[in-house]
Design an enzyme around this catalytic site. Sequence first.
Site, PDB file in Angstrom:
ATOM      1  NE  ARG A  98     -71.483  -6.063 -40.930  1.00  0.00           N
ATOM      2  CZ  ARG A  98     -70.639  -6.542 -40.070  1.00  0.00           C
ATOM      3  NH1 ARG A  98     -70.546  -8.057 -39.639  1.00  0.00           N
ATOM      4  NH2 ARG A  98     -69.877  -5.758 -39.290  1.00  0.00           N
ATOM      5  CG  HIS A 143     -64.793  -4.842 -39.426  1.00  0.00           C
ATOM      6  ND1 HIS A 143     -66.192  -5.569 -39.590  1.00  0.00           N
ATOM      7  CD2 HIS A 143     -64.171  -5.883 -38.632  1.00  0.00           C
ATOM      8  CE1 HIS A 143     -66.374  -6.902 -39.312  1.00  0.00           C
ATOM      9  NE2 HIS A 143     -65.024  -7.206 -38.826  1.00  0.00           N
ATOM     10  CG  ASN A 328     -71.252 -10.036 -36.006  1.00  0.00           C
ATOM     11  OD1 ASN A 328     -72.358  -9.706 -36.922  1.00  0.00           O
ATOM     12  ND2 ASN A 328     -70.144  -9.447 -36.174  1.00  0.00           N
ATOM     13  CE1 TYR A 330     -68.792 -16.527 -37.036  1.00  0.00           C
ATOM     14  CE2 TYR A 330     -68.833 -14.761 -35.759  1.00  0.00           C
ATOM     15  CZ  TYR A 330     -68.574 -15.219 -37.071  1.00  0.00           C
ATOM     16  OH  TYR A 330     -68.403 -14.320 -38.097  1.00  0.00           O
ATOM     17  CD  GLU A 398     -68.861 -10.978 -38.392  1.00  0.00           C
ATOM     18  OE1 GLU A 398     -68.434 -11.823 -37.771  1.00  0.00           O
ATOM     19  OE2 GLU A 398     -68.370  -9.833 -38.577  1.00  0.00           O
TER      20      GLU A 398
HETATM   21  C1  NOJ Z   1     -65.883 -11.469 -35.871  1.00  0.00           C
HETATM   22  C2  NOJ Z   1     -65.326 -10.219 -36.802  1.00  0.00           C
HETATM   23  O1  NOJ Z   1     -66.346  -9.286 -37.060  1.00  0.00           O
HETATM   24  C3  NOJ Z   1     -64.797 -10.584 -37.800  1.00  0.00           C
HETATM   25  O2  NOJ Z   1     -63.611  -9.884 -38.334  1.00  0.00           O
HETATM   26  C4  NOJ Z   1     -64.279 -12.058 -37.753  1.00  0.00           C
HETATM   27  O3  NOJ Z   1     -63.374 -12.343 -38.875  1.00  0.00           O
HETATM   28  C5  NOJ Z   1     -65.062 -13.175 -37.612  1.00  0.00           C
HETATM   29  N1  NOJ Z   1     -66.044 -12.511 -36.486  1.00  0.00           N
HETATM   30  C6  NOJ Z   1     -64.787 -14.468 -37.314  1.00  0.00           C
HETATM   31  O4  NOJ Z   1     -63.832 -14.398 -36.192  1.00  0.00           O
END
Ligand code: NOJ
Length: 495
Positions: A98, A143, A328, A330, A398
């Site tokens: 990606r 992006h 995405n 985290y 992500e």
């Molecule tokens: C979100 C973003 O898409 C990416 O650009 C960023 O570096 C990562 N997550 C980590 O923050």
Amino acid sequence: MYRTFVLFLLISSTYCDSSTLNNHHFPKNFKLGAATAAYQIEGGWNEDGKGVHMWDWYTHTFPEKIKFNYTADVACDSYHKWEEDVKLLKNLGVSHYRMSISWSRILPNGTANNINLKGVEYYLNIFKALKEANIEPMVTLYHWDLPIYFHEMGGWYNPLLAKYFGEYARVCYKYFGEYVKTWITINEPQSTCLGGYAEGTKAPGYIHMGEGLYQCAYVHLLAHASAYHIYDKEFREAQQGRISIVIDSGWAEPASDSDSDVSAAQVERDFVLGIYANPIYNGDWPQAVIDNVAQRSYLEGFPKSRLPQLTQEEIDFINGTSDFFCLNTYSTNYITSGNKVNESIGDPSYYLDKGTSSFVDPSWPSDVQWVHLVPWGFRKLLKYVYEHFNHPEIFVTENGWADLTGQLNDTNRITYISEYLSALLDAHYEDGVNVTGYTVWSLLDNFEWTNGYTQKLGLVQVDFQSENRTRTPKDSFKWYQGVIEKRCLVEECIE
Ligand code: NOJ
């Protein structure tokens, strides 16, 4: 092959408690890949005809807003070292990569009347090399690097951007569609709209807590839908690809079983995830967003809601504009209720509209404040997305671990990714979620926006002090290589 496998076993047994990991193989066509984005790795910020974009301008104009005044003028220098990156990917064994295209490298002013063929060539070379290496490109059109011209016209507050974004997308489909079969229109509108256009913590740094996020979300949805329809009508038949948008969200877990915490967590999901996903997968804003913003706007004395009302035509234009769900994620937060919708009337604010408050459990492992090891939250999020947005195919675009050291023996990253992959397999095999791919962020340590180079997420270390930007694979690289080869997280997998 054998060497990789032995390394994998060694690394797995040192770092992971395999007994708790899911012992199923990854499903047959499941994709395991890695990600980057143009501004974070390319450098070459003013080379070969590239125009200036919003992050060039932001880092150059407000150096104090970026840790140690860093810029991404050179970053990982992938503008010159892309062949090395493709080799790393090949060595890693990924099914897909990606990456993103920098709008102003292709269209220096942003507009489609002036195409920079040098920029086109740069990406074509990468796509050809990926093809040669049997790696599928998954390409994000936007992006966060908005051409400066559009920034000066109000950026993501200006609905005109939808038209220009569509025109840029058309250029990309035309030049790259032969190679690119998976398109992502926009990366993480939530990060942009909250950080850039409401709180002012990311470029362009606008602070408009009352309307900023909603107007920005509205323009993102229109821009995404324009690019989707152009692909659908003009290119899909000939190019046979598919297209979606990346939506980012952590998991919002109620802080307790109380009715008020359970409903606060739902409102949180509506305001963070639903505000972008609902119009695309179900039609219109989530009802809680419509109701809360309308009520508070009324009490604040506005003649109408601060939330742009979607017309029926707009609802129809946006609804259904995605072939699969890109996620995405985290971390996880505990959510409890904050202010009531009719309380604290004063300065208009997205946070007060939402009326929730959040916290993390201090025992959750973490090296930076926005990534926590909470795999059960990831599993719940996958299930939630699947159940609330029309049972889409979900692709994790992500996920990854940030540390401050960038050390080669990155134990915490291996633990995090293995536990998240295990939770993903639980979601697939036990909860019936149709999740078809996973993409580690990131292939390389890179420019982590306002954190500069202080937070590292790469499987590969990059020496930002060396002119050569020397790349050195970390232990997580070797471990992930083993997972991809075995298609399994433990020593012996079952089907
Ligand atoms: C979100 C973003 O898409 C990416 O650009 C960023 O570096 C990562 N997550 C980590 O923050």
